[in-house]
Motif scaffolding. Structure first.
Motif, PDB file in Angstrom:
ATOM      1  N   GLY A   1      45.929  86.796  37.924  1.00 31.86           N
ATOM      2  CA  GLY A   1      45.615  85.896  39.024  1.00 31.86           C
ATOM      3  C   GLY A   1      44.843  84.655  38.619  1.00 31.86           C
ATOM      4  O   GLY A   1      44.206  84.013  39.453  1.00 31.86           O
ATOM      5  N   HIS A   2      44.903  84.305  37.314  1.00 31.85           N
ATOM      6  CA  HIS A   2      44.179  83.115  36.851  1.00 31.85           C
ATOM      7  C   HIS A   2      45.124  82.009  36.438  1.00 31.85           C
ATOM      8  O   HIS A   2      46.150  82.267  35.824  1.00 31.85           O
ATOM      9  CB  HIS A   2      43.329  83.445  35.623  1.00 31.85           C
ATOM     10  N   ALA A   3      44.735  80.781  36.728  1.00 22.56           N
ATOM     11  CA  ALA A   3      45.399  79.640  36.122  1.00 22.56           C
ATOM     12  C   ALA A   3      44.874  79.545  34.687  1.00 22.56           C
ATOM     13  O   ALA A   3      43.827  80.100  34.360  1.00 22.56           O
ATOM     14  CB  ALA A   3      45.066  78.370  36.882  1.00 22.56           C
ATOM     15  N   SER A   4      45.597  78.870  33.827  1.00 25.81           N
ATOM     16  CA  SER A   4      45.108  78.683  32.460  1.00 25.81           C
ATOM     17  C   SER A   4      45.658  77.381  31.901  1.00 25.81           C
ATOM     18  O   SER A   4      46.555  76.776  32.478  1.00 25.81           O
ATOM     19  CB  SER A   4      45.505  79.859  31.562  1.00 25.81           C
ATOM     20  N   PHE A   5      45.090  76.956  30.805  1.00 27.56           N
ATOM     21  CA  PHE A   5      45.379  75.637  30.277  1.00 27.56           C
ATOM     22  C   PHE A   5      46.599  75.604  29.360  1.00 27.56           C
ATOM     23  O   PHE A   5      47.265  74.592  29.211  1.00 27.56           O
ATOM     24  CB  PHE A   5      44.142  75.139  29.527  1.00 27.56           C
ATOM     25  N   TYR A   6      46.877  76.715  28.707  1.00 27.51           N
ATOM     26  CA  TYR A   6      47.913  76.749  27.667  1.00 27.51           C
ATOM     27  C   TYR A   6      49.109  77.580  28.146  1.00 27.51           C
ATOM     28  O   TYR A   6      48.943  78.741  28.497  1.00 27.51           O
ATOM     29  CB  TYR A   6      47.342  77.355  26.380  1.00 27.51           C
ATOM     30  N   PRO A   7      50.311  77.053  28.116  1.00 25.74           N
ATOM     31  CA  PRO A   7      51.474  77.872  28.513  1.00 25.74           C
ATOM     32  C   PRO A   7      51.707  79.033  27.552  1.00 25.74           C
ATOM     33  O   PRO A   7      52.216  80.082  27.954  1.00 25.74           O
ATOM     34  CB  PRO A   7      52.635  76.874  28.488  1.00 25.74           C
ATOM     35  N   PHE A   8      51.321  78.876  26.316  1.00 25.05           N
ATOM     36  CA  PHE A   8      51.398  79.941  25.314  1.00 25.05           C
ATOM     37  C   PHE A   8      50.548  79.488  24.139  1.00 25.05           C
ATOM     38  O   PHE A   8      50.120  78.335  24.084  1.00 25.05           O
ATOM     39  CB  PHE A   8      52.852  80.185  24.850  1.00 25.05           C
ATOM     40  N   VAL A   9      50.309  80.393  23.221  1.00 27.10           N
ATOM     41  CA  VAL A   9      49.587  80.028  22.005  1.00 27.10           C
ATOM     42  C   VAL A   9      50.462  80.388  20.822  1.00 27.10           C
ATOM     43  O   VAL A   9      50.960  81.518  20.730  1.00 27.10           O
ATOM     44  CB  VAL A   9      48.242  80.776  21.898  1.00 27.10           C
ATOM     45  N   GLU A  10      50.676  79.457  19.943  1.00 23.99           N
ATOM     46  CA  GLU A  10      51.387  79.743  18.698  1.00 23.99           C
ATOM     47  C   GLU A  10      50.460  79.475  17.530  1.00 23.99           C
ATOM     48  O   GLU A  10      49.804  78.435  17.480  1.00 23.99           O
ATOM     49  CB  GLU A  10      52.649  78.876  18.582  1.00 23.99           C
ATOM     50  N   VAL A  11      50.398  80.427  16.639  1.00 24.20           N
ATOM     51  CA  VAL A  11      49.574  80.288  15.439  1.00 24.20           C
ATOM     52  C   VAL A  11      50.508  80.352  14.239  1.00 24.20           C
ATOM     53  O   VAL A  11      51.178  81.370  14.013  1.00 24.20           O
ATOM     54  CB  VAL A  11      48.523  81.410  15.342  1.00 24.20           C
ATOM     55  N   VAL A  12      50.566  79.263  13.500  1.00 24.10           N
ATOM     56  CA  VAL A  12      51.420  79.198  12.321  1.00 24.10           C
ATOM     57  C   VAL A  12      50.542  79.358  11.093  1.00 24.10           C
ATOM     58  O   VAL A  12      49.515  78.686  10.964  1.00 24.10           O
ATOM     59  CB  VAL A  12      52.183  77.858  12.264  1.00 24.10           C
ATOM     60  N   PHE A  13      50.919  80.278  10.204  1.00 23.06           N
ATOM     61  CA  PHE A  13      50.052  80.579   9.068  1.00 23.06           C
ATOM     62  C   PHE A  13      50.884  80.880   7.830  1.00 23.06           C
ATOM     63  O   PHE A  13      52.093  81.090   7.902  1.00 23.06           O
ATOM     64  CB  PHE A  13      49.131  81.756   9.398  1.00 23.06           C
TER      65      PHE A  13
END
Lengths: 117, 138
Positions: free
Chosen positions: A79-91
């Motif tokens: 039930g929360h809005a958030s800033f990022y549609p997804f998080v991708e971490v490239v390593f």
């Protein structure tokens, strides 16, 4: 999903991750995660915020990988809005024999990641 | 404090082509990269901003910025930001390599959503060779 025994055994694989909801201090249960290699995909969704080795022993090779975390869907489910549609971490994996743990700490408007072991 | 080098205590306003740059510093989207190993701005780290364009869901590059003092002037000028999905790409590995360090991430991309295009948005990135943090500021 894996049994507790499987988890203990597989938890010693070379690549693991863990998503922590820093607003609650609890694992981010049900957050979907995908691992890709700068080549070919693997997919893993998990119930308890911990992810079993995305790469089994012997499977990791040196190269460039990407973890994608479906964070917006997770927050939306709470039930929360958030800033990022997804998080991708490239390593980069340079030493394929070394254990690698990549935690992601999330709140609706922030995230942190680091290389652990 | 007064003896500190200019680049540390008084971030230089990098000129994007506008006459003085001061007006543009109040634009709706800014970013700042901090090297948490030194506590100093990440000078010279290249940054790109792209927008997700609807037809075909393609990323369109809006602006590219390499800057000297770790601070980046508005990537979007006032009136230029629209609601939508954007991506900031930070060339962190090249930055660390320039300092003689290995690092874990070949680059950092932060994908975010602008819902209110009139609101100021500041997106800092805090980096060390094996970790990074970002958050939505204002």
């Amino acid at each position: 999903m894996s049994t507790h025994t499987d988890r203990d055994r597989m938890a010693n694989g070379p690549l693991t991750t863990h998503v922590l909801n820093t607003a609650t201090g609890l694992p981010a249960a049900g957050l979907a995660i995908r691992l890709s290699q700068l080549q070919e995909p693997g997919c893993q969704g998990h119930a308890d915020g911990r992810c079993l080795p995305l790469l089994a022993v012997g499977q990791a090779k040196a190269g460039t990988y990407k973890l994608r975390f479906e964070t917006a869907a997770y927050w939306q489910g709470l039930g929360h809005a958030s800033f990022y549609p997804f998080v991708e971490v490239v390593f980069t994996i340079t030493d394929a024999s070394q254990k690698l743990h990549i935690p992601l700490l999330i709140s609706p408007y922030s995230y942190t990641t680091y290389r652990g072991s």
